[in-house]
Design a protein around this motif. Structure first.
Motif, PDB file in Angstrom:
ATOM      1  N   ALA A 188      -3.248 -13.877   9.051  1.00 42.75           N
ATOM      2  CA  ALA A 188      -3.687 -14.071  10.433  1.00 42.75           C
ATOM      3  C   ALA A 188      -4.044 -15.531  10.700  1.00 42.75           C
ATOM      4  O   ALA A 188      -3.772 -16.056  11.790  1.00 42.75           O
ATOM      5  CB  ALA A 188      -4.877 -13.165  10.746  1.00 42.75           C
ATOM      6  N   GLU A 189      -4.618 -16.206   9.711  1.00 42.96           N
ATOM      7  CA  GLU A 189      -4.954 -17.623   9.870  1.00 42.96           C
ATOM      8  C   GLU A 189      -3.708 -18.480  10.070  1.00 42.96           C
ATOM      9  O   GLU A 189      -3.791 -19.588  10.601  1.00 42.96           O
ATOM     10  CB  GLU A 189      -5.737 -18.119   8.662  1.00 42.96           C
ATOM     11  N   HIS A 190      -2.563 -17.971   9.636  1.00 39.09           N
ATOM     12  CA  HIS A 190      -1.293 -18.682   9.810  1.00 39.09           C
ATOM     13  C   HIS A 190      -0.468 -18.103  10.957  1.00 39.09           C
ATOM     14  O   HIS A 190       0.720 -18.380  11.088  1.00 39.09           O
ATOM     15  CB  HIS A 190      -0.492 -18.647   8.506  1.00 39.09           C
ATOM     16  N   GLY A 191      -1.106 -17.254  11.783  1.00 39.14           N
ATOM     17  CA  GLY A 191      -0.443 -16.709  12.954  1.00 39.14           C
ATOM     18  C   GLY A 191       0.507 -15.563  12.687  1.00 39.14           C
ATOM     19  O   GLY A 191       1.366 -15.268  13.512  1.00 39.14           O
ATOM     20  N   LEU A 192       0.360 -14.923  11.527  1.00 38.05           N
ATOM     21  CA  LEU A 192       1.245 -13.823  11.157  1.00 38.05           C
ATOM     22  C   LEU A 192       0.473 -12.530  10.996  1.00 38.05           C
ATOM     23  O   LEU A 192      -0.715 -12.538  10.688  1.00 38.05           O
ATOM     24  CB  LEU A 192       1.924 -14.101   9.809  1.00 38.05           C
ATOM     25  N   THR A 193       1.192 -11.437  11.154  1.00 38.89           N
ATOM     26  CA  THR A 193       0.631 -10.161  10.749  1.00 38.89           C
ATOM     27  C   THR A 193       0.850 -10.042   9.243  1.00 38.89           C
ATOM     28  O   THR A 193       1.659 -10.770   8.649  1.00 38.89           O
ATOM     29  CB  THR A 193       1.338  -8.984  11.448  1.00 38.89           C
ATOM     30  N   HIS A 194       0.147  -9.108   8.660  1.00 37.08           N
ATOM     31  CA  HIS A 194       0.310  -8.852   7.235  1.00 37.08           C
ATOM     32  C   HIS A 194       1.757  -8.461   6.925  1.00 37.08           C
ATOM     33  O   HIS A 194       2.356  -8.929   5.952  1.00 37.08           O
ATOM     34  CB  HIS A 194      -0.659  -7.749   6.806  1.00 37.08           C
ATOM     35  N   ALA A 195       2.343  -7.642   7.786  1.00 38.98           N
ATOM     36  CA  ALA A 195       3.723  -7.188   7.586  1.00 38.98           C
ATOM     37  C   ALA A 195       4.709  -8.346   7.681  1.00 38.98           C
ATOM     38  O   ALA A 195       5.682  -8.407   6.908  1.00 38.98           O
ATOM     39  CB  ALA A 195       4.069  -6.102   8.600  1.00 38.98           C
ATOM     40  N   GLN A 196       4.473  -9.281   8.588  1.00 38.75           N
ATOM     41  CA  GLN A 196       5.356 -10.439   8.698  1.00 38.75           C
ATOM     42  C   GLN A 196       5.285 -11.299   7.443  1.00 38.75           C
ATOM     43  O   GLN A 196       6.304 -11.791   6.956  1.00 38.75           O
ATOM     44  CB  GLN A 196       5.008 -11.256   9.943  1.00 38.75           C
ATOM     45  N   HIS A 197       4.087 -11.471   6.917  1.00 35.56           N
ATOM     46  CA  HIS A 197       3.934 -12.220   5.671  1.00 35.56           C
ATOM     47  C   HIS A 197       4.706 -11.534   4.553  1.00 35.56           C
ATOM     48  O   HIS A 197       5.433 -12.165   3.792  1.00 35.56           O
ATOM     49  CB  HIS A 197       2.452 -12.361   5.312  1.00 35.56           C
TER      50      HIS A 197
END
Length: 127
Positions: A29-38
């Motif tokens: 989230a700190e990098h603007g992503l959801t966990h699934a996107q990561h």
């Protein structure tokens, strides 16, 4: 029959896994992503095959259905983190590649994850 100590160790391990998962979600989230996107970026970059993965390969790595992976790819592509490329040998197949931005974001997340795993390794050795 498992011993009391084994139950305690198993609980401690599973608790640490849940804490790591929660920490990982926050890091994404700190990098603007959801966990699934990561996880998708990791599935693409970590794919061990000789060619870039397909959506089906990513779905298998993420343990999700093909249509779920496809929707995730759509959302992640919209962020400019990956691209779809036709397989030059089989034009029916679409391969997933990280963009330069995708490589940078995943690299930053991987660095902090490796640091956290190193920290946890010492804790887990004590179990």
């Amino acid at each position: 029959m498992p011993t009391d100590n084994q139950y305690e160790l198993l609980l401690a391990f599973r608790t640490r896994l849940r804490r790591f998962e929660s920490w990982s979600k926050d890091a994404a989230a700190e990098h603007g992503l959801t966990h699934a996107q990561h996880q998708l970026l990791l599935a693409i970059r970590g794919h061990a095959g000789p060619v870039a993965p397909t959506i089906g390969d990513a779905a298998a790595s993420l343990l999700v259905k093909h249509h779920t992976a496809s929707e995730l790819v759509d959302r992640t592509q919209a962020l400019g983190l990956l691209e779809r490329v036709r397989d030059p040998d089989d034009h029916r197949r679409v391969r997933l590649l990280l963009t330069d931005r995708g490589h940078r974001v995943l690299g930053a997340l991987t660095e902090v994850h490796l640091e956290e795993l190193r920290r946890l390794a010492g804790v887990l050795e004590g179990l």
